[in-house]
Design a protein around this motif. Sequence first.
Motif, PDB file in Angstrom:
ATOM      1  N   SER A   3      22.815  38.098  40.946  1.00 51.47           N
ATOM      2  CA  SER A   3      22.242  39.304  41.536  1.00 51.47           C
ATOM      3  C   SER A   3      21.101  39.007  42.500  1.00 51.47           C
ATOM      4  O   SER A   3      20.704  39.876  43.268  1.00 51.47           O
ATOM      5  CB  SER A   3      21.727  40.217  40.422  1.00 51.47           C
TER       6      SER A   3
ATOM      7  N   ASP B 290      18.994  34.852  35.678  1.00 57.26           N
ATOM      8  CA  ASP B 290      19.454  36.071  36.342  1.00 57.26           C
ATOM      9  C   ASP B 290      19.379  37.174  35.294  1.00 57.26           C
ATOM     10  O   ASP B 290      20.245  37.276  34.413  1.00 57.26           O
ATOM     11  CB  ASP B 290      20.883  35.909  36.869  1.00 57.26           C
TER      12      ASP B 290
ATOM     13  N   ARG C  30      22.712  39.827  35.440  1.00 60.59           N
ATOM     14  CA  ARG C  30      24.096  39.507  35.100  1.00 60.59           C
ATOM     15  C   ARG C  30      24.224  38.380  34.081  1.00 60.59           C
ATOM     16  O   ARG C  30      25.191  38.343  33.329  1.00 60.59           O
ATOM     17  CB  ARG C  30      24.867  39.145  36.377  1.00 60.59           C
TER      18      ARG C  30
ATOM     19  N   LEU D  63      26.777  35.067  30.163  1.00 61.31           N
ATOM     20  CA  LEU D  63      26.732  36.448  30.611  1.00 61.31           C
ATOM     21  C   LEU D  63      25.820  37.284  29.725  1.00 61.31           C
ATOM     22  O   LEU D  63      25.729  37.060  28.511  1.00 61.31           O
ATOM     23  CB  LEU D  63      28.139  37.050  30.614  1.00 61.31           C
ATOM     24  N   ASN D  64      25.175  38.259  30.336  1.00 62.03           N
ATOM     25  CA  ASN D  64      24.416  39.239  29.560  1.00 62.03           C
ATOM     26  C   ASN D  64      25.371  40.179  28.842  1.00 62.03           C
ATOM     27  O   ASN D  64      26.404  40.566  29.380  1.00 62.03           O
ATOM     28  CB  ASN D  64      23.496  40.056  30.477  1.00 62.03           C
TER      29      ASN D  64
ATOM     30  N   SER E 213      26.688  43.622  27.638  1.00 61.92           N
ATOM     31  CA  SER E 213      26.584  44.991  28.105  1.00 61.92           C
ATOM     32  C   SER E 213      26.782  45.947  26.936  1.00 61.92           C
ATOM     33  O   SER E 213      27.155  45.559  25.833  1.00 61.92           O
ATOM     34  CB  SER E 213      27.628  45.278  29.187  1.00 61.92           C
TER      35      SER E 213
END
Length: 895
Positions: free
Chosen positions: A321, A622, A625, A652-653, A655
Amino acid sequence: MIAVISPLKTLLRNSKYLLFGTILLLGVLVVFYEMAETESWGLNPYTDDNSWWRAMVDKVFSEDHQTDPVNVLDDRRSNYTPPTWKPEFKGRANLHAFEDWCGTSTAALRKNGHFPLYPHTRTTVKKLAISPKWSNYGLRIFGYLHPHTNGEFVFAVSSEDNSEFWLSSDDSPLNVKLLAWVGKTGTEWAVPGEFGKYASQTSGSIMLSSQRRYFFEVLFVQDDKGTGHVEVAWKLLNQDFGFTIIDSKHISLFASESGLLPSDVSTIPQTAASHHHILSKQPGATADMLREDPRDTFYRVPLVSSNFLKGVLADCSYEPSYTLKGVHLPLYQGALTVRYSYIYPNDYTRLTHMELDENCFYPEHPSDMKTNRFSKYMIPDGPEEKSTTGVYFANPLQDEQEDSDLKGVKSVLNDAKDHVVRRRKSVSDYKKDFPVKRKKSVLDDAEYFPVRRRKSVFDDKKDFGFQRRRSVFDGEEDFGFRRRKSVPEIWSGLRNNPLFPNTYTRKHLWEKEIEKNMPLQLDLEMSSPTAMRGKMRKKRSEEEEKNALPVVNWNDTFQVSYQDFQALRSHHVNFGCNLVGNVQLSSSETLPLVKAFMDRLEAKRPGLFRLGRVINVVKRVDEVRGSRYLLELEVIDASGKLLRLSHYIYNLNRSGRRRRRDTTVKELKPPPLLCNPVDFQWNPAATVHIIVPVKNQARWVQQLITEMERLFKETQDTNFNLIITDYSSSDMDVKKALEKSSLHRYDYLKLSGNFERSAGLQAGVDLIKEKHSIVFLCDLHLHFPSNIIDAIRTHCVEGYMVFAPVVMRLDCGAAPFDARGFWELDGFGLLGIYKSDLEAVGGMNTEKFKDTWGGEDVELIDRILEGGLEVERIHLRNFYHNFHSKRGMWVTQVS
């Protein structure tokens, strides 16, 4: 039969003699064999071209086993041949000057990377007494000494600052010995002609012959304080009068150096004096970064094939991002958006040995750190945790004496105008009195304790705090003082301590004093409380500062909490703090991530690899993301072979909606969502082209070539190439120097006109035909770590990422093996980027920076970020920018 047995019995009876003779014979044969081998290797000083250097190395390095000849001098110097001496050389000696170098000791001079082969100036001198009227320099004077008679001579030396006088037993530089010197630490000095200040200034007696010449060498260093002098004198041993300066009648040149280029070093002698006690690494170095680290040599470990890593993680697109593709940046503002990456484990790039009082690493302001020191990190133990005998109590008698010191009150009375009483008053029950602010009061009317409090621990009528907002006197005036909270337990311990009697006795005495000095009290009622308070405070402060004595409490214990200051740092660049190094990644985050990856690898390739140790992990944050990681792991295959696993992964984060935190139950961290970023992997086979534009910097160009030779020798990496674009240097033949080097691969391009860094770099880029190779835009004055080529490859990803390592700029007088200096945070001139990416952003700006340089690197960063690439920014261990002045650089333009 008897005749045969009899000699055997005789031999057996004398077996010990036979054994001794056999050992002696073997010893003789070994010595003969060694002598034959020595002769075959040419160690006789004058048998062949290689012998001079070999014999010198044997002599120097047999005396100091810590010195490594491979790291001191390169192999080309083994071809040295002593020059032929000529009679016309008499009357002068060779002088080499090494300018712009800090230090006061000869050891500091030997740390100079150009010493002894590449001096700034080569000239001659007519006598051994020199005062150049300059600062920050070193001298090397050498040649031959011609005694005027046979006899025993004594030599002496004097200088400001340190100096050394070496003399050979003959005309060979191989045989020099240190005879006299002024100091070793850099603090010693002597007045001109003062030869008796230190015992080391004069030598023992040396027998010399007038029929021979003797090689000599003088080393001298001068710092920035004064202009310096050095002189060498001699006398005969039994001579009654003093020392005399050695003048032109008794000296001659070692070699004629007129007309030589700075790159011509064949006439420069290399002796035990010029390489005495040189260390490539100091075992006791103060810089933690100089310690061995597995990162430094991990490039030597064979790589795990990328085929084994396919399918271990699910593929995912890499779209961070924070990229700025399509965003127009103001000029020179892109560098401000660059962020650091996190590193694990600690690589010790924090320059702790350079941190002084002005320390920017800690969250406090440096001035607060100096004033308050460490008080905020210390939790004092309570009275139940201390020894009662260890608590410090003030002497009551001393306190009485302090009370009797008259202080800051002036009374003018109708009936006693000449009566002036100066008194420091304690707080009492006298209702018209007022509290006085003071720093440390001990047990007045009620016990004082050096802790500020908001509320009194006594009854309503007594309060002895320092400052308060609210009065504790019922119905009396309030002067708005503030005080801190007390510690009741400590107060209780003090009140019940048998060492101190009931203070009400003191109170009773004090009330009697009030009655005796009633005029004083009446005067206080008539005076302004604010004015009196100010006078008293000022006087009290002056006396306390004057009479303050340190209070020692050997039993004052405390507790601490673990302080992880690295956890307080962020990836934002603080350009004002250039000592702190890389941001450290915690083990609590790294190790679970590594375990999760190894579990996936084991599931995909059962029994194929197991983890040995974590060598290096680099994280790029980041927050939107997910974070990108470079995992560099030492793994062991099924056969027990050590391998290097170096692979980029993406975490990855997660969600979805946030869960409401349950404070009563400790939540377990969810496993990481690891995936393989498609196309975001480094190419271990990519060729790295190091491009350096130069002009008239012979010493530095030769050092650059030497550095590249060292890299090739250490790594045996055939996939890197040195490109030098030369603006018609007149001080050396750069092309010839490259041809004579041992480099596996190089390119040379001759340019004309003024020096232009942007144009020179772009010209080097244009020479490269391989579009998918890496360009490393480079500087001239660098010392490279052995893993530099591997680091450039690892942190450059075509189409995604460029590499801008932070280099450490060395201080004046510092060398790579002591690492004194600072990290250069605001420069981006050292940049690794794929040629295809450089072309995509427009290459070097040769129009804007046509007649100057400086700023072209930051302008290029602007365009790189606008092109959607990210910049990897880490401090690279053992990567140094050598100190140099700008004198003689490319500031003069050619018309």
